[in-house]
Design an enzyme around this catalytic site. Structure first.
Site, short mmCIF file in Angstrom:
data_model
loop_
_atom_site.label_atom_id
_atom_site.label_comp_id
_atom_site.label_asym_id
_atom_site.label_seq_id
_atom_site.Cartn_x
_atom_site.Cartn_y
_atom_site.Cartn_z
N ASP A 63 -53.39 -46.73 83.81
CA ASP A 63 -52.31 -47.64 83.48
C ASP A 63 -52.73 -48.39 82.22
O ASP A 63 -53.64 -49.22 82.26
CB ASP A 63 -52.08 -48.62 84.64
N VAL A 64 -52.10 -48.08 81.08
CA VAL A 64 -52.57 -48.64 79.81
C VAL A 64 -52.39 -50.15 79.73
O VAL A 64 -52.99 -50.79 78.85
CB VAL A 64 -51.87 -47.96 78.62
N ASN A 90 -49.48 -42.95 73.04
CA ASN A 90 -48.14 -42.43 73.24
C ASN A 90 -47.38 -43.12 74.39
O ASN A 90 -46.14 -43.14 74.38
CB ASN A 90 -48.20 -40.92 73.50
N TYR A 156 -37.55 -52.99 73.09
CA TYR A 156 -38.09 -51.83 72.38
C TYR A 156 -38.27 -52.13 70.89
O TYR A 156 -39.32 -51.82 70.31
CB TYR A 156 -37.15 -50.64 72.57
N LYS A 160 -42.01 -52.19 69.29
CA LYS A 160 -42.36 -51.21 68.26
C LYS A 160 -42.68 -51.89 66.92
O LYS A 160 -43.51 -51.41 66.15
CB LYS A 160 -41.24 -50.18 68.10
N THR A 191 -36.49 -35.85 75.15
CA THR A 191 -37.34 -36.19 76.29
C THR A 191 -36.52 -36.95 77.33
O THR A 191 -35.35 -37.27 77.11
CB THR A 191 -38.53 -37.08 75.86
#
Length: 256
Positions: A63-64, A90, A156, A160, A191
């Site tokens: 889990d990053v 990623n 988002y 980002k 995706t």
């Protein structure tokens, strides 16, 4: 792509989409791949498939958003394959998509934990390893959202944008030591994330024809190219696959 041969590449969010495609592509070009994702089932199956086809791969649940888990991931890569030559940050989230006043603060914060802290944690624990071994490449998966204002995407766009600044700061701090840090803005990719975006019905991206999205294999090819000196002009900033110039550099079909 001979530069990838016997290099160790750590890829987060590697259970599907861009992460899976990158792992398979880098392994096909001789890299030793460490696949990481929160759930272990898919990454273990794909790693086993890579090995069955003659490649070298390992998988670790990670889990990053947990810095200790990311530290353990780098230790696993070193212990298994001896180095950390490439890190692909990623792992990322876009759900739930909603306007600010309708958003769930807990869910909004969870996106920050993965999209921003996850990238920071990768940088924090990969950079010392790369310093000690004389260099390496870190690729942060970015987005055009880093420089855009898209309805429903406050989480988002904000995260980002933060990733783009982390890319620039990391390059400024460690570029002279051989640690190459670069962002990759792939555009829209076919995706599961695009499925969620389309379902939301919010902002023009959700209205795009599915045929407009590029395959994740193109992004994988770009990741491999970014590991070469040919991409040095983009260090510390985002390289875009949305332009004809960018696609041509990687060897991909142009937009027109």
């Amino acid at each position: 792509m001979n530069r990838l041969k016997e290099k160790t590449a750590v890829i987060t969010g590697a259970s599907r989409g861009i992460g899976e495609a990158a792992a398979r592509y880098l392994a096909e070009h001789g890299a030793k791949v460490v696949r990481a994702a929160r759930s272990s089932g898919a990454i273990e199956a794909i790693a086993a498939d890579i090995v069955a086809k003659g490649g070298k791969a390992s998988a670790l649940s990670c889990d990053v958003s947990d810095h200790l888990a990311v530290a353990a991931l780098m230790s696993h890569a070193q212990g298994t394959f001896g180095s950390v030559d490439v890190l692909v940050n990623n792992a990322g989230l876009i759900d739930p998509i909603s306007r600010i006043a309708d958003s769930d603060p807990e869910a909004w914060g969870a996106v920050v934990d993965v999209n921003v802290k996850g990238v920071y944690h990768g940088l924090r624990y990969a950079i010392p390893v790369m310093q000690a071994q004389g260099g390496g490449t870190i690729i942060n998966i970015s987005s055009g959202a880093a420089n855009s204002f898209l309805e429903g995407w406050s989480h988002y766009c904000a995260t980002k944008a933060a990733v783009l600044r982390l890319t620039g700061v990391a390059h400024k701090e460690y570029g002279e030591e051989g640690v190459r840090v670069i962002g990759l803005s792939p555009g829209t990719v076919a995706t599961d994330m695009q499925v969620a975006i389309r379902k939301s019905g919010i902002n023009p991206v959700s209205q795009l024809d599915p045929l407009a999205h590029i395959p994740p294999e193109w992004v994988a090819q770009a990741i491999a190219w970014l590991c070469t000196p040919a991409a040095d002009a983009y260090l510390g900033r985002d390289f875009s696959l949305k332009t004809d110039e960018g696609r041509a550099a990687v060897g991909l079909p142009c937009v027109g």
